[in-house]
Design an enzyme around this catalytic site. Structure first.
Site, PDB file in Angstrom:
ATOM      1  N   GLY A   1      62.272   8.020  76.786  1.00  0.00           N
ATOM      2  CA  GLY A   1      62.330   7.498  75.401  1.00  0.00           C
ATOM      3  C   GLY A   1      63.050   6.047  75.088  1.00  0.00           C
ATOM      4  N   CYS A   2      63.177   5.608  76.189  1.00  0.00           N
ATOM      5  CA  CYS A   2      63.535   4.206  76.355  1.00  0.00           C
ATOM      6  C   CYS A   2      62.997   2.952  75.506  1.00  0.00           C
ATOM      7  CB  CYS A   2      64.132   3.648  77.560  1.00  0.00           C
ATOM      8  SG  CYS A   2      64.938   4.658  78.717  1.00  0.00           S
ATOM      9  N   THR A   3      61.856   3.050  75.800  1.00  0.00           N
ATOM     10  CA  THR A   3      60.971   1.939  75.167  1.00  0.00           C
ATOM     11  C   THR A   3      60.647   2.315  73.682  1.00  0.00           C
ATOM     12  OG1 THR A   3      59.618   1.643  76.771  1.00  0.00           O
ATOM     13  CG2 THR A   3      58.649   1.090  74.749  1.00  0.00           C
TER      14      THR A   3
END
Length: 188
Positions: free
Chosen positions: A80-82
């Site tokens: 979920g970093c992006t």
């Protein structure tokens, strides 16, 4: 070979991270003076920034043409970093109006981060803690994958060099900017 998944969207079946108390020591802590290289090419010392600063710490951003590490989606909180970065991008002006500066921070090198910042059109800098100096000084929670030490996802609210609040664990990551905004509105 191009990836088969969409790095901009979160899969529905991600494991939810639990609060293991790994950030309980952070509220009230004075930040150490550590220079972190930013994607703008300047060194940033979070301990010396006046006012309120939001630092969302994330494991690593992916790239559209590169596969994620083996088992990445099964690690609670890893994926979920992006989407998290895009949410802070989309809410950047609102965060600024609430008096906060914004940075992202990971253990990836600045060149890798710069590609992500440009591709995602981030209006703020990403900070590299490639040598884990900041991470170790604050005893931030980490995990290892493919010989990499990565920060577990958390968000620090820093005020005048002190940790004012911590969001941990962060899930879902694409809603973290909303949580920070809600918290800022309650205290202002």
């Amino acid at each position: 070979m191009a990836r088969q998944d969409d790095i901009y969207q979160l899969p529905e079946d991600l494991p939810i991270p639990i609060d293991d108390g790994a950030c309980n020591h952070l509220p009230g802590m004075q930040l150490p003076s550590v220079l972190l290289m930013s994607t703008t090419g300047r060194a940033v010392d979070l301990a010396k920034i006046s006012g309120r600063t939001i630092v969302y710490c994330y494991p690593r951003t992916g790239r559209p043409a590169k596969d994620l590490p083996q088992g990445w989606n099964e690690i609670p909180g890893a994926r979920g970093c992006t989407p998290q970065s895009c949410a802070f991008r989309d809410h950047y002006q609102e965060l600024r109006m609430l008096g906060a500066e914004v940075f992202g921070l990971s253990t990836q090198d600045s060149a890798y981060q710069k590609e992500a910042a440009e591709r995602l059109q981030l209006p703020f800098s990403l900070l590299s803690d490639e040598k884990l100096i900041f991470t170790r000084a604050l005893t931030l929670p980490t995990f290892e994958v493919e010989s990499l030490t990565l920060i577990r996802r958390l968000t620090l609210v820093i005020r005048d060099g002190f940790v004012e609040h911590v969001f941990y664990p962060v899930f879902p990551p694409d809603k973290n900017a909303d949580e920070v905004i809600d918290w800022l509105r309650k205290i202002t």
